[in-house]
Design an enzyme around this catalytic site. Structure first.
Site, short mmCIF file in Angstrom:
data_model
loop_
_atom_site.label_atom_id
_atom_site.label_comp_id
_atom_site.label_asym_id
_atom_site.label_seq_id
_atom_site.Cartn_x
_atom_site.Cartn_y
_atom_site.Cartn_z
N GLY A 25 20.11 38.44 17.30
CA GLY A 25 21.44 38.56 17.90
C GLY A 25 21.73 39.91 18.50
O GLY A 25 22.54 40.02 19.42
N SER A 26 21.10 40.95 17.97
CA SER A 26 21.47 42.30 18.40
C SER A 26 20.26 43.24 18.26
O SER A 26 19.99 43.76 17.19
CB SER A 26 22.64 42.77 17.53
OG SER A 26 23.13 43.99 17.99
N GLY A 77 29.66 32.45 8.63
CA GLY A 77 28.66 33.05 7.73
C GLY A 77 27.31 32.36 7.85
O GLY A 77 26.93 31.91 8.94
N LYS A 95 34.39 25.70 16.80
CA LYS A 95 34.38 26.55 15.61
C LYS A 95 35.19 25.79 14.57
O LYS A 95 36.43 25.80 14.60
CB LYS A 95 35.01 27.91 15.94
CG LYS A 95 35.10 28.87 14.77
CD LYS A 95 33.82 29.67 14.58
CE LYS A 95 33.93 30.60 13.39
NZ LYS A 95 32.70 31.38 13.16
N VAL A 131 28.04 35.91 19.72
CA VAL A 131 27.46 36.45 20.96
C VAL A 131 26.36 35.52 21.48
O VAL A 131 26.28 35.24 22.68
CB VAL A 131 26.93 37.89 20.70
CG1 VAL A 131 26.13 38.39 21.88
CG2 VAL A 131 28.09 38.83 20.42
N1 ADP Z 1 24.22 41.76 21.19
C1 ADP Z 1 25.35 42.35 20.82
N2 ADP Z 1 25.92 43.32 21.60
C2 ADP Z 1 27.06 43.92 21.21
N3 ADP Z 1 27.73 43.65 20.11
C3 ADP Z 1 27.23 42.70 19.30
C4 ADP Z 1 26.03 41.99 19.62
N4 ADP Z 1 25.78 41.12 18.62
C5 ADP Z 1 26.79 41.26 17.75
N5 ADP Z 1 27.65 42.21 18.15
C6 ADP Z 1 28.88 42.67 17.47
O1 ADP Z 1 28.67 42.57 16.08
C7 ADP Z 1 29.76 41.92 15.46
C8 ADP Z 1 29.29 40.61 14.86
O2 ADP Z 1 28.84 39.78 15.92
P1 ADP Z 1 29.22 38.27 15.98
O3 ADP Z 1 28.58 37.64 17.19
O4 ADP Z 1 30.72 38.09 15.87
O5 ADP Z 1 28.50 37.76 14.66
P2 ADP Z 1 28.77 36.47 13.80
O6 ADP Z 1 29.36 35.48 14.73
O7 ADP Z 1 27.41 36.10 13.30
O8 ADP Z 1 29.69 36.90 12.71
C9 ADP Z 1 30.83 41.74 16.53
O9 ADP Z 1 31.73 42.83 16.49
C10 ADP Z 1 30.03 41.73 17.82
O10 ADP Z 1 30.81 42.14 18.91
MG MG Z 2 31.12 34.49 14.76
#
Ligand code: ADP
Ligand code: MG
Length: 240
Positions: free
Chosen positions: A170-171, A112, A37, A17
């Site tokens: 990130g979230s 990871g 990636k 994200v």
């Molecule tokens: N800011 C965000 N808003 C909504 N969903 C999020 C957000 N950050 C992460 N997620 C959700 O959490 C999960 C892991 O996020 P991701 O970006 O794929 O993490 P990583 O790449 O570190 O494994 C995914 O399903 C993603 O859609």
């Molecule tokens: Mg990822």
């Protein structure tokens, strides 16, 4: 800015994200941006992986995946299980350099956390960043436990000669608890690097326009956004 390596404190912390948000802002300001990636695990050949998520959120960004393994494991273990050859750090660095010859900005998303192995020789994303001379962005979680994981990541990165550009949450939850609110001030200390953004948790189903707007609001001017860490820390600590 040229090549930026995006790591995190672990899996599922929001690297994809954050990568998409940085790409969306770069596209908006007219920079050419590509996302690499090196190794995608846990996804079948016909399924959408992280790069499909980047394109869904950020728009038509050129992307490159070097190899895909079906098992949801580290790249090293997934390669071993599948019988496919591993991706080495030099494969990843070469692909990033190639993309960089025709793009202003190349984002490299790890799998990871920083020390997850790509191959049985012990190659990791840290080696990719080092051989490219590329700065590292750490994506961290908001809540309890993130300070230690962030400090461990930043300290090992620094010990391996990498430049930690900053940390991005990130979230960020809609109702942050005491730990999350308190971590806003402590995360940059743990990382030894500035807080360069906080993305809200609700971005999963955002339209492309909404996503771009949240990227602008949530990422630092360093990426072309408007995020102000002092202002965010002030409002987070006031919401007690
Ligand atoms: N800011 C965000 N808003 C909504 N969903 C999020 C957000 N950050 C992460 N997620 C959700 O959490 C999960 C892991 O996020 P991701 O970006 O794929 O993490 P990583 O790449 O570190 O494994 C995914 O399903 C993603 O859609
Ligand atoms: Mg990822």
């Amino acid at each position: 800015m040229t090549v930026l390596v995006i790591s995190g404190t672990g899996t599922g912390v929001g690297k994809t994200v954050v990568t998409a948000a940085i790409a969306a802002l770069a596209r908006e300001r007219g920079d050419s941006v590509a996302v690499l990636k090196p190794a995608q695990t846990g996804v079948a050949p016909e399924e959408p992986g992280d790069l499909a998520e980047v394109r869904r959120l950020a728009g038509a960004v050129p992307t490159r995946e070097l190899r895909r393994y079906p098992d949801p494991l580290s790249p090293e273990a997934a390669a071993r299980n599948s019988g496919l050859p591993p991706v080495t750090p030099s494969d990843a660095a070469r692909a990033a350099a190639e993309l960089h010859s025709s793009h202003d900005l190349v984002l490299v998303e790890g799998a990871g956390g920083l020390l997850v192995r790509f191959d049985s020789s012990g190659g990791t994303l840290a080696d990719v960043a080092w051989s490219l001379g590329a700065p590292l962005l750490i994506v961290a979680q908001a809540g309890l436990g993130t300070l230690n994981a962030t400090a461990l990541t930043a300290e090992v990165a620094t010990r391996r000669g990498l430049n930690v550009l900053g940390v991005v949450i990130g979230s960020w939850p809609a109702g942050p608890d005491l730990a999350a609110r308190s971590n806003v001030a402590d995360l940059p200390v743990a990382a030894g690097a500035p807080l360069l953004g906080v993305l809200p948790e609700r971005l999963g189903h955002a339209s492309r326009d909404e996503f771009l707007e949240e990227a602008r609001r949530g990422l630092s001017p360093w990426f072309g956004g408007q995020f102000d860490p002092d202002c965010f820390a002030g409002s987070a600590s006031a919401s007690t």
